[in-house]
Design an enzyme around this catalytic site. Structure first.
Site, PDB file in Angstrom:
ATOM      1  N   CYS A  68     -29.194  16.040 -35.019  1.00  0.00           N
ATOM      2  CA  CYS A  68     -28.343  16.341 -36.303  1.00  0.00           C
ATOM      3  C   CYS A  68     -29.044  17.727 -37.128  1.00  0.00           C
ATOM      4  CB  CYS A  68     -28.899  15.129 -37.107  1.00  0.00           C
ATOM      5  SG  CYS A  68     -28.457  15.783 -39.036  1.00  0.00           S
ATOM      6  N   CYS A  71     -30.560  17.550 -40.298  1.00  0.00           N
ATOM      7  CA  CYS A  71     -31.907  17.062 -40.192  1.00  0.00           C
ATOM      8  C   CYS A  71     -32.935  17.808 -39.927  1.00  0.00           C
ATOM      9  CB  CYS A  71     -31.801  15.771 -39.203  1.00  0.00           C
ATOM     10  SG  CYS A  71     -30.619  14.229 -39.823  1.00  0.00           S
TER      11      CYS A  71
END
Length: 141
Positions: A68, A71
């Site tokens: 991600c 993230c």
């Protein structure tokens, strides 16, 4: 004198620490290592259950995944937030790829998702990346 149950990030032992002494660098009574690292703890399901279920400190959880982009972009800010929030908040990270059952249990639909928990219950959650200042304000608010 109020005390907290703090779970050791190294051995998982439960430690009773006077709230007034949390900032004094307490050590685990079992393994004698520091109870706080100033960094987010990467936890598996068992460690998550210990910190959330047995520990009495509020727990800030970052549900994330290695693939991600947002993230990974938020990771340095989360690191800064951990240094500011400890020792009064336990800061952990749950890799939703490795711990899919936890992601399903808490109905994580997008990542990163931050969740603040206390006493085994979810207090609040926020999806999306934030900077360190916003993470700290959100967790304390």
């Amino acid at each position: 004198m109020t005390s907290e149950i703090v779970i050791c990030p190294h051995c998982g032992g439960a430690n009773r620490v006077a709230r007034e002494r949390l900032g004094d660098g307490p050590q685990c009574g079992k393994c004698h290592k520091g109870l706080f690292t100033g960094h987010p703890l990467a936890v598996n399901a068992a460690a998550f259950a210990a910190h959330v279920g047995r520990g009495t400190l509020p727990v800030l959880v970052d549900f994330w995944a290695p693939w991600c982009g947002p993230c990974r972009a938020m990771a340095p800010a989360y690191e800064q937030a951990a240094a500011a929030l400890e020792p009064f908040v336990r800061v952990v990270k749950v890799d939703t790829e490795a711990e899919q059952a936890l992601g399903a249990q808490y109905a994580i639909r997008s990542i990163p998702t931050l969740m603040l928990m206390q006493g085994g219950r979810e207090i609040k959650r926020q999806a999306g990346a934030m900077d360190a200042r916003r993470i700290i304000e959100w967790a304390r608010g």
